[in-house]
Design an enzyme around this catalytic site. Structure first.
Site, PDB file in Angstrom:
ATOM      1  N   ARG A  98       0.830  -1.203   0.000  1.00 10.53           N
ATOM      2  CA  ARG A  98       0.000   0.000   0.000  1.00 10.53           C
ATOM      3  C   ARG A  98       0.871   1.262   0.000  1.00 10.53           C
ATOM      4  O   ARG A  98       0.568   2.237  -0.664  1.00 10.53           O
ATOM      5  CB  ARG A  98      -0.894  -0.024   1.251  1.00 10.53           C
ATOM      6  CG  ARG A  98      -2.030   0.952   1.236  1.00 10.53           C
ATOM      7  CD  ARG A  98      -2.772   1.012   2.584  1.00 10.53           C
ATOM      8  NE  ARG A  98      -2.853  -0.228   3.318  1.00 10.53           N
ATOM      9  CZ  ARG A  98      -3.848  -1.120   3.203  1.00 10.53           C
ATOM     10  NH1 ARG A  98      -4.832  -0.901   2.384  1.00 10.53           N
ATOM     11  NH2 ARG A  98      -3.837  -2.231   3.936  1.00 10.53           N
ATOM     12  N   TYR A  99       1.918   1.237   0.805  1.00 13.35           N
ATOM     13  CA  TYR A  99       2.833   2.372   0.907  1.00 13.35           C
ATOM     14  C   TYR A  99       4.118   2.025   0.157  1.00 13.35           C
ATOM     15  O   TYR A  99       4.490   0.848   0.082  1.00 13.35           O
ATOM     16  CB  TYR A  99       3.199   2.637   2.371  1.00 13.35           C
ATOM     17  CG  TYR A  99       2.024   2.866   3.285  1.00 13.35           C
ATOM     18  CD1 TYR A  99       1.434   4.121   3.385  1.00 13.35           C
ATOM     19  CD2 TYR A  99       1.522   1.837   4.068  1.00 13.35           C
ATOM     20  CE1 TYR A  99       0.362   4.332   4.243  1.00 13.35           C
ATOM     21  CE2 TYR A  99       0.450   2.044   4.925  1.00 13.35           C
ATOM     22  CZ  TYR A  99      -0.122   3.297   5.023  1.00 13.35           C
ATOM     23  OH  TYR A  99      -1.174   3.498   5.861  1.00 13.35           O
ATOM     24  N   ARG A 102       6.999  -0.177   2.347  1.00 15.09           N
ATOM     25  CA  ARG A 102       6.717  -1.329   3.214  1.00 15.09           C
ATOM     26  C   ARG A 102       5.601  -2.193   2.644  1.00 15.09           C
ATOM     27  O   ARG A 102       4.745  -1.671   1.907  1.00 15.09           O
ATOM     28  CB  ARG A 102       6.409  -0.888   4.646  1.00 15.09           C
ATOM     29  CG  ARG A 102       5.091  -0.217   4.872  1.00 15.09           C
ATOM     30  CD  ARG A 102       5.202   0.846   5.960  1.00 15.09           C
ATOM     31  NE  ARG A 102       5.465   2.124   5.336  1.00 15.09           N
ATOM     32  CZ  ARG A 102       4.780   3.248   5.594  1.00 15.09           C
ATOM     33  NH1 ARG A 102       3.874   3.272   6.539  1.00 15.09           N
ATOM     34  NH2 ARG A 102       5.035   4.365   4.950  1.00 15.09           N
ATOM     35  N   CYS A 111      -5.592 -17.239  14.447  1.00 13.83           N
ATOM     36  CA  CYS A 111      -5.252 -16.438  15.623  1.00 13.83           C
ATOM     37  C   CYS A 111      -5.454 -17.299  16.861  1.00 13.83           C
ATOM     38  O   CYS A 111      -6.241 -18.246  16.840  1.00 13.83           O
ATOM     39  CB  CYS A 111      -6.167 -15.226  15.736  1.00 13.83           C
ATOM     40  SG  CYS A 111      -6.095 -14.164  14.300  1.00 13.83           S
ATOM     41  N   CYS A 115     -10.963 -11.823  18.018  1.00  7.80           N
ATOM     42  CA  CYS A 115     -11.533 -10.601  18.574  1.00  7.80           C
ATOM     43  C   CYS A 115     -12.839 -10.323  17.836  1.00  7.80           C
ATOM     44  O   CYS A 115     -12.887 -10.394  16.604  1.00  7.80           O
ATOM     45  CB  CYS A 115     -10.564  -9.443  18.355  1.00  7.80           C
ATOM     46  SG  CYS A 115      -8.858  -9.870  18.795  1.00  7.80           S
ATOM     47  N   CYS A 118     -12.716  -7.733  14.927  1.00  7.58           N
ATOM     48  CA  CYS A 118     -11.580  -7.888  14.001  1.00  7.58           C
ATOM     49  C   CYS A 118     -11.854  -7.265  12.630  1.00  7.58           C
ATOM     50  O   CYS A 118     -12.900  -7.485  12.034  1.00  7.58           O
ATOM     51  CB  CYS A 118     -11.286  -9.374  13.828  1.00  7.58           C
ATOM     52  SG  CYS A 118      -9.997  -9.671  12.602  1.00  7.58           S
ATOM     53  N   ARG A 120     -10.261  -8.051   9.958  1.00  3.56           N
ATOM     54  CA  ARG A 120     -10.143  -9.070   8.908  1.00  3.56           C
ATOM     55  C   ARG A 120     -11.032 -10.272   9.240  1.00  3.56           C
ATOM     56  O   ARG A 120     -10.714 -11.408   8.905  1.00  3.56           O
ATOM     57  CB  ARG A 120      -8.688  -9.524   8.733  1.00  3.56           C
ATOM     58  CG  ARG A 120      -7.780  -8.449   8.210  1.00  3.56           C
ATOM     59  CD  ARG A 120      -6.561  -8.999   7.463  1.00  3.56           C
ATOM     60  NE  ARG A 120      -5.761  -7.895   6.963  1.00  3.56           N
ATOM     61  CZ  ARG A 120      -4.642  -7.444   7.546  1.00  3.56           C
ATOM     62  NH1 ARG A 120      -4.176  -8.042   8.613  1.00  3.56           N
ATOM     63  NH2 ARG A 120      -3.990  -6.422   7.035  1.00  3.56           N
ATOM     64  N   ASP A 280     -12.403  -0.157  12.876  1.00  8.89           N
ATOM     65  CA  ASP A 280     -12.698  -0.175  11.440  1.00  8.89           C
ATOM     66  C   ASP A 280     -14.168  -0.533  11.191  1.00  8.89           C
ATOM     67  O   ASP A 280     -14.856  -1.048  12.072  1.00  8.89           O
ATOM     68  CB  ASP A 280     -11.789  -1.196  10.741  1.00  8.89           C
ATOM     69  CG  ASP A 280     -10.335  -0.774  10.820  1.00  8.89           C
ATOM     70  OD1 ASP A 280     -10.043   0.371  10.444  1.00  8.89           O
ATOM     71  OD2 ASP A 280      -9.502  -1.583  11.288  1.00  8.89           O
ATOM     72  N   ASP A 317      -7.635   3.866   9.748  1.00 11.54           N
ATOM     73  CA  ASP A 317      -7.364   3.300   8.435  1.00 11.54           C
ATOM     74  C   ASP A 317      -8.502   3.741   7.539  1.00 11.54           C
ATOM     75  O   ASP A 317      -9.647   3.294   7.712  1.00 11.54           O
ATOM     76  CB  ASP A 317      -7.322   1.762   8.516  1.00 11.54           C
ATOM     77  CG  ASP A 317      -5.902   1.255   8.480  1.00 11.54           C
ATOM     78  OD1 ASP A 317      -5.243   1.451   7.450  1.00 11.54           O
ATOM     79  OD2 ASP A 317      -5.478   0.670   9.493  1.00 11.54           O
ATOM     80  N   LYS A 324      -3.362   4.773   6.698  1.00 12.44           N
ATOM     81  CA  LYS A 324      -3.650   5.325   8.035  1.00 12.44           C
ATOM     82  C   LYS A 324      -3.455   6.832   8.047  1.00 12.44           C
ATOM     83  O   LYS A 324      -2.484   7.327   7.485  1.00 12.44           O
ATOM     84  CB  LYS A 324      -2.675   4.724   9.053  1.00 12.44           C
ATOM     85  CG  LYS A 324      -2.933   3.288   9.373  1.00 12.44           C
ATOM     86  CD  LYS A 324      -1.940   2.809  10.420  1.00 12.44           C
ATOM     87  CE  LYS A 324      -2.157   1.333  10.689  1.00 12.44           C
ATOM     88  NZ  LYS A 324      -1.988   0.519   9.473  1.00 12.44           N
TER      89      LYS A 324
HETATM   90  S1  SF4 Z   1      -7.800  -8.464  15.504  1.00 15.21           S
HETATM   91 FE1  SF4 Z   1      -8.296 -10.122  14.083  1.00 15.21          FE
HETATM   92  S2  SF4 Z   1      -6.338 -10.695  13.201  1.00 15.21           S
HETATM   93 FE2  SF4 Z   1      -5.906  -9.569  15.085  1.00 15.21          FE
HETATM   94  S3  SF4 Z   1      -5.782 -11.141  16.711  1.00 15.21           S
HETATM   95 FE3  SF4 Z   1      -7.859 -10.361  16.699  1.00 15.21          FE
HETATM   96  S4  SF4 Z   1      -8.947 -11.830  15.402  1.00 15.21           S
HETATM   97 FE4  SF4 Z   1      -6.783 -12.068  14.936  1.00 15.21          FE
END
Ligand code: SF4
Length: 350
Positions: A98-99, A102, A111, A115, A118, A120, A280, A317, A324
């Site tokens: 994207r940048y 990097r 994971c 979360c 999340c 993603r 997000d 983001d 960002k």
């Molecule tokens: S935010 Fe998403 S990618 Fe990051 S640890 Fe939590 S579940 Fe996994």
């Protein structure tokens, strides 16, 4: 003589609504609805985190982050399956450029915990969550061919979920690329499953000659349990530079005392607060979002209250893959500069 007693079986990570009911974390009447949530978005709560959940489960900041919620099935019109626009900037599978200087590399989309906010969430925890060797090779070829890539950020998922030998091989391959001078890993493991931080993982992280920074995802001071603190001590003792990344979450850390305590607890554990992310527009996460103005007011309140060392950069983001941007309050107005109490002072450079 070794102790003949077998080690007690390690408690299992909770992954289904029924397991959450049996663990006493949700009531039976919610099992059917939460089963539907779990079918759509991966669920995992490690024993290390489950043990931290207090008696008032509904109000518990750990429970709110990891126990699925019926509201996750409601997708708001503004929410996006790819909220930070990774796809538009992915020239090869598993890599985002994207940048200019990097790239992100996602070698694994598993994971230790999932979360509920999340960004993603549409990608993590699926069956095809590990990047194939051929795709890793293609990503490395891309990085080798792009001299402008100064930093490679391993993210996911959680790159520390890779077998240690595989992680070490990947880190050494990156280390061998002359123009890559910095490697960064983003991980939830030091707080989500701290007992995974053992000799093999430490050896992998220490293998490259180039710096391998570890950005630790932590959103509430209660996550920094004695086990997590021990994991962070092991990492810092092994010479791994530690950064903190947190998400500002309604009902979890959106008050000045909690945020201040979190940032101070990170620094106490040799973790420099780096980013505080505005949540997000991930699907079904509206109950975690506060407004940018509310976030700015909270972050502004940290200035002056806690040490500069404890100040993260509050960032958004921008949806669509535009990267960002800091959301920090503006302290300058013409030749006036506001102090941390909001009082303006003249400043004119000669
Ligand atoms: S935010 Fe998403 S990618 Fe990051 S640890 Fe939590 S579940 Fe996994």
């Amino acid at each position: 003589m070794s102790d003949p007693r077998p080690l007690p079986a390690r408690p299992r990570t909770l992954r289904t609504a029924d397991e959450l009911v049996r663990a006493g974390l949700v009531t039976q009447d919610r099992a059917e609805a939460l089963g539907k949530v779990a079918e759509r978005y991966a669920v995992a709560i490690t024993p290390a985190l489950a043990d931290l959940i207090g008696e008032d489960i509904a109000a518990d900041p750990i429970a709110r982050q990891f126990i699925p919620d019926e509201r996750e099935l409601d997708t708001a019109p503004e929410e996006l399956t790819d909220p930070i626009g990774d796809e538009a900037f992915s020239p090869v599978k598993g890599l985002v450029h994207r940048y200019p200087d990097r790239v992100l590399l996602t070698p694994i989309l598993h994971c230790p915990v999932y979360c509920r906010f999340c960004f993603r969430r549409e990608k993590v925890g699926g069956e095809e969550a590990v990047l194939a060797e051929a795709d890793i090779a293609a990503a490395l070829d891309y990085i080798r061919a792009h001299q402008e890539v100064w930093e490679v950020i391993l993210t996911g998922g959680d790159p520390l979920m890779l077998p240690a030998a595989k992680l070490k091989a990947l880190l050494l391959a990156l280390d061998a690329i002359p123009h890559v001078e910095s490697i960064r890993i983003h991980s939830r493991i030091p707080v989500g499953d701290p007992e995974r931080i053992g000799p093999a993982l430490l050896d992998a992280l220490a293998a490259p000659a180039k710096p391998v920074w570890l950005a630790v995802h932590c959103n509430h001071p209660a996550e920094l349990s004695p086990l997590a603190e021990a994991a962070l001590r092991k990492l810092s003792s092994a010479g791994v530079p530690l950064l903190g990344q947190s998400v500002l979450l309604k009902g979890v850390n959106d008050d000045p005392d909690t945020l201040a305590a979190l940032m101070k607890a990170l620094v106490k554990n040799k973790v420099k607060p780096y980013y505080l992310h505005h949540p997000d527009l991930a699907p079904g996460t509206g109950h975690f979002r506060l407004s940018v103005e509310e976030g700015r007011a909270l972050v502004k309140g940290l200035r002056g209250r806690i040490s500069g060392l404890c100040q993260p950069t509050y960032v958004l983001d921008i949806p669509g893959g535009h990267g960002k941007s800091p959301l920090t309050a503006d302290y300058v107005d013409g030749d006036q500069v506001r102090d941390w109490k909001g009082v303006s002072h003249g400043y004119k450079a000669e």
